[in-house]
Write an enzyme that holds these catalytic residues in place. Structure first.
Site, PDB file in Angstrom:
ATOM      1  N   ARG A  85      16.666  63.911  13.260  1.00 17.14           N
ATOM      2  CA  ARG A  85      17.618  64.771  12.565  1.00 17.14           C
ATOM      3  C   ARG A  85      16.939  65.948  11.876  1.00 17.14           C
ATOM      4  O   ARG A  85      17.616  66.731  11.206  1.00 17.14           O
ATOM      5  CB  ARG A  85      18.301  63.941  11.473  1.00 17.14           C
ATOM      6  CG  ARG A  85      19.694  63.472  11.836  1.00 17.14           C
ATOM      7  CD  ARG A  85      20.098  62.564  10.703  1.00 17.14           C
ATOM      8  NE  ARG A  85      21.484  62.513  10.452  1.00 17.14           N
ATOM      9  CZ  ARG A  85      22.270  61.554  10.944  1.00 17.14           C
ATOM     10  NH1 ARG A  85      21.810  60.648  11.768  1.00 17.14           N
ATOM     11  NH2 ARG A  85      23.528  61.532  10.602  1.00 17.14           N
ATOM     12  N   ARG A 124      38.296  56.785  10.703  1.00 19.34           N
ATOM     13  CA  ARG A 124      37.390  55.785  11.298  1.00 19.34           C
ATOM     14  C   ARG A 124      37.416  54.476  10.511  1.00 19.34           C
ATOM     15  O   ARG A 124      37.423  54.466   9.288  1.00 19.34           O
ATOM     16  CB  ARG A 124      35.946  56.308  11.311  1.00 19.34           C
ATOM     17  CG  ARG A 124      34.956  55.194  11.709  1.00 19.34           C
ATOM     18  CD  ARG A 124      33.574  55.675  11.993  1.00 19.34           C
ATOM     19  NE  ARG A 124      33.047  56.532  10.952  1.00 19.34           N
ATOM     20  CZ  ARG A 124      32.020  57.334  11.132  1.00 19.34           C
ATOM     21  NH1 ARG A 124      31.416  57.389  12.293  1.00 19.34           N
ATOM     22  NH2 ARG A 124      31.592  58.096  10.145  1.00 19.34           N
ATOM     23  N   ARG A 157      33.579  53.229   5.896  1.00 17.09           N
ATOM     24  CA  ARG A 157      32.249  53.527   5.346  1.00 17.09           C
ATOM     25  C   ARG A 157      32.349  54.277   4.022  1.00 17.09           C
ATOM     26  O   ARG A 157      33.202  55.135   3.854  1.00 17.09           O
ATOM     27  CB  ARG A 157      31.453  54.364   6.357  1.00 17.09           C
ATOM     28  CG  ARG A 157      30.742  53.520   7.378  1.00 17.09           C
ATOM     29  CD  ARG A 157      30.161  54.307   8.527  1.00 17.09           C
ATOM     30  NE  ARG A 157      29.419  55.505   8.161  1.00 17.09           N
ATOM     31  CZ  ARG A 157      28.831  56.300   9.051  1.00 17.09           C
ATOM     32  NH1 ARG A 157      28.887  56.011  10.352  1.00 17.09           N
ATOM     33  NH2 ARG A 157      28.188  57.375   8.674  1.00 17.09           N
TER      34      ARG A 157
HETATM   35  P1  AP5 Z   1      24.952  58.069  10.754  1.00 12.88           P
HETATM   36  O1  AP5 Z   1      25.440  56.691  10.666  1.00 12.88           O
HETATM   37  O2  AP5 Z   1      24.072  58.451  11.872  1.00 12.88           O
HETATM   38  O3  AP5 Z   1      26.184  59.026  10.642  1.00 12.88           O
HETATM   39  P2  AP5 Z   1      26.502  60.458  11.271  1.00 12.88           P
HETATM   40  O4  AP5 Z   1      25.480  61.147  12.058  1.00 12.88           O
HETATM   41  O5  AP5 Z   1      27.033  61.197  10.099  1.00 12.88           O
HETATM   42  O6  AP5 Z   1      27.480  60.168  12.382  1.00 12.88           O
HETATM   43  P3  AP5 Z   1      28.653  59.192  12.347  1.00 12.88           P
HETATM   44  O7  AP5 Z   1      28.179  57.797  12.520  1.00 12.88           O
HETATM   45  O8  AP5 Z   1      29.496  59.522  11.139  1.00 12.88           O
HETATM   46  O9  AP5 Z   1      29.491  59.692  13.624  1.00 12.88           O
HETATM   47  P4  AP5 Z   1      29.289  59.409  15.170  1.00 12.88           P
HETATM   48  O10 AP5 Z   1      28.865  60.665  15.834  1.00 12.88           O
HETATM   49  O11 AP5 Z   1      28.482  58.186  15.403  1.00 12.88           O
HETATM   50  O12 AP5 Z   1      30.820  59.161  15.552  1.00 12.88           O
HETATM   51  P5  AP5 Z   1      31.607  57.785  15.883  1.00 12.88           P
HETATM   52  O13 AP5 Z   1      31.302  57.358  17.261  1.00 12.88           O
HETATM   53  O14 AP5 Z   1      31.485  56.809  14.780  1.00 12.88           O
HETATM   54  O15 AP5 Z   1      24.174  58.419   9.407  1.00 12.88           O
HETATM   55  C1  AP5 Z   1      24.698  58.098   8.130  1.00 12.88           C
HETATM   56  C2  AP5 Z   1      23.739  58.544   7.054  1.00 12.88           C
HETATM   57  O16 AP5 Z   1      22.486  57.826   7.196  1.00 12.88           O
HETATM   58  C3  AP5 Z   1      23.339  60.026   7.083  1.00 12.88           C
HETATM   59  O17 AP5 Z   1      24.267  60.836   6.399  1.00 12.88           O
HETATM   60  C4  AP5 Z   1      21.960  59.983   6.402  1.00 12.88           C
HETATM   61  O18 AP5 Z   1      22.098  59.873   5.015  1.00 12.88           O
HETATM   62  C5  AP5 Z   1      21.382  58.675   6.922  1.00 12.88           C
HETATM   63  N1  AP5 Z   1      20.605  58.845   8.153  1.00 12.88           N
HETATM   64  C6  AP5 Z   1      20.883  58.302   9.370  1.00 12.88           C
HETATM   65  N2  AP5 Z   1      19.968  58.673  10.279  1.00 12.88           N
HETATM   66  C7  AP5 Z   1      19.097  59.486   9.628  1.00 12.88           C
HETATM   67  C8  AP5 Z   1      17.950  60.210  10.042  1.00 12.88           C
HETATM   68  N3  AP5 Z   1      17.516  60.186  11.312  1.00 12.88           N
HETATM   69  N4  AP5 Z   1      17.313  60.962   9.122  1.00 12.88           N
HETATM   70  C9  AP5 Z   1      17.721  60.994   7.834  1.00 12.88           C
HETATM   71  N5  AP5 Z   1      18.809  60.340   7.385  1.00 12.88           N
HETATM   72  C10 AP5 Z   1      19.494  59.592   8.272  1.00 12.88           C
HETATM   73  O19 AP5 Z   1      33.120  58.358  15.928  1.00 12.88           O
HETATM   74  C11 AP5 Z   1      33.768  58.852  14.762  1.00 12.88           C
HETATM   75  C12 AP5 Z   1      35.268  58.512  14.845  1.00 12.88           C
HETATM   76  O20 AP5 Z   1      35.847  59.213  15.960  1.00 12.88           O
HETATM   77  C13 AP5 Z   1      35.558  57.008  15.110  1.00 12.88           C
HETATM   78  O21 AP5 Z   1      36.729  56.669  14.435  1.00 12.88           O
HETATM   79  C14 AP5 Z   1      35.796  56.939  16.629  1.00 12.88           C
HETATM   80  O22 AP5 Z   1      36.679  55.895  16.989  1.00 12.88           O
HETATM   81  C15 AP5 Z   1      36.418  58.301  16.918  1.00 12.88           C
HETATM   82  N6  AP5 Z   1      36.055  58.827  18.229  1.00 12.88           N
HETATM   83  C16 AP5 Z   1      34.839  58.775  18.837  1.00 12.88           C
HETATM   84  N7  AP5 Z   1      34.863  59.392  20.025  1.00 12.88           N
HETATM   85  C17 AP5 Z   1      36.139  59.875  20.177  1.00 12.88           C
HETATM   86  C18 AP5 Z   1      36.780  60.639  21.203  1.00 12.88           C
HETATM   87  N8  AP5 Z   1      36.109  61.042  22.297  1.00 12.88           N
HETATM   88  N9  AP5 Z   1      38.073  60.980  21.015  1.00 12.88           N
HETATM   89  C19 AP5 Z   1      38.745  60.602  19.907  1.00 12.88           C
HETATM   90  N10 AP5 Z   1      38.200  59.865  18.889  1.00 12.88           N
HETATM   91  C20 AP5 Z   1      36.907  59.527  19.027  1.00 12.88           C
HETATM   92 MG    MG Z   2      27.329  56.867  14.192  1.00 12.73          MG
END
Ligand code: AP5
Ligand code: MG
Length: 215
Positions: A85, A124, A157
């Site tokens: 990231r 979500r 979350r």
């Molecule tokens: P992390 O858990 O990685 O969260 P994020 O990157 O903010 O991404 P999300 O998990 O929120 O979203 P996603 O892209 O996985 O979407 P999802 O599939 O769930 O990180 C959380 C925290 O941890 C960070 O803020 C940071 O503090 C820390 N962290 C983690 N990694 C780090 C790193 N490398 N360095 C530093 N800090 C770090 O889908 C979202 C929603 O949309 C769901 O409800 C799903 O059902 C829906 N959905 C998914 N796809 C579709 C579609 N095609 N159409 C319609 N709805 C859909």
């Molecule tokens: Mg995720």
């Protein structure tokens, strides 16, 4: 084949990573999931990272790289979800992979608008037991708010509040989006239209992976 999923919060990385890991046998490494498990266990690492996550900030690079180092497996195909990231993490990853004679083959960039991700994230819900991801609008559970597989109550979350989501998007733009040009220059960058439906996005990923294998 080793893959990175790069993209804003809520772009669908976790949803696609779970499908791909299951259908194509990848070792799925999600730094976000790993940190949430540690927070749940109230481990030393969990206590260290909790405040960063709750505030929508990135966990410091040295902590993230240490966690990854312990997970990288010599034999399997790895799918990194939400890591790297920062440029520093990307450089750390490339060094770690080199040490075990591996490399990243494709970086998939999940392209989507801010409005769409905010809509997705507020709806979500996740299963605390199996980690399955739902969406109250686009992918609701069959029965109220319980997991279709485990039957346990789904949870929202802590960092999925609208104010924290806005902060996460801001942090993404400043600290993570520079990775777009970084990986473009490396010639392993592929854009995915993440605004499409779950199965359509999956088929695009699969097609691009197969193309890469044939090349
Ligand atoms: P992390 O858990 O990685 O969260 P994020 O990157 O903010 O991404 P999300 O998990 O929120 O979203 P996603 O892209 O996985 O979407 P999802 O599939 O769930 O990180 C959380 C925290 O941890 C960070 O803020 C940071 O503090 C820390 N962290 C983690 N990694 C780090 C790193 N490398 N360095 C530093 N800090 C770090 O889908 C979202 C929603 O949309 C769901 O409800 C799903 O059902 C829906 N959905 C998914 N796809 C579709 C579609 N095609 N159409 C319609 N709805 C859909
Ligand atoms: Mg995720």
């Amino acid at each position: 084949m080793n893959i990175v999923f790069l993209g804003p919060p809520g772009s669908g990385k976790g949803t696609q990573a779970k499908i791909l890991a299951q259908r194509k046998n990848f070792l799925h490494i999600s730094t976000g999931d790993l940190f949430r498990e540690e927070i749940e266990k109230k481990s030393e690492l969990g206590l260290k990272v909790k405040s960063f996550i709750d505030e929508g900030k990135l966990v410091p690079d040295n902590i993230v790289l240490n966690v990854i180092k312990r997970r990288i497996n010599l034999s399997s195909n790895i799918l990194f979800d939400g890591f790297p990231r920062t440029i520093e993490q990307a450089e750390g990853l490339s060094q770690m992979m080199e040490e075990i004679s591996k490399k990243i083959d494709i970086v998939f960039f999940f392209e989507i608008s801010d409005n769409e991700v905010i809509k997705r994230i507020v709806a979500r819900r996740s299963c605390p037991k199996c980690g399955r991801i739902y969406n109250l609008i686009t992918n609701p559970p069959l029965n109220d708010e319980a997991c279709d597989m485990c039957g346990v109550k789904l949870y929202q979350r802590d960092d999925d509040r609208e104010d924290v989501i806005k902060k996460r998007l801001e942090v993404y733009k400043i600290q993570t989006s520079p990775l777009i040009s970084y990986y473009r220059l490396e010639g392993i960058f592929e854009v995915i239209d993440a605004s499409k439906g779950v199965e359509e996005v999956y088929l695009e990923l699969e097609r691009k992976i197969e193309q890469k294998v044939r090349r």
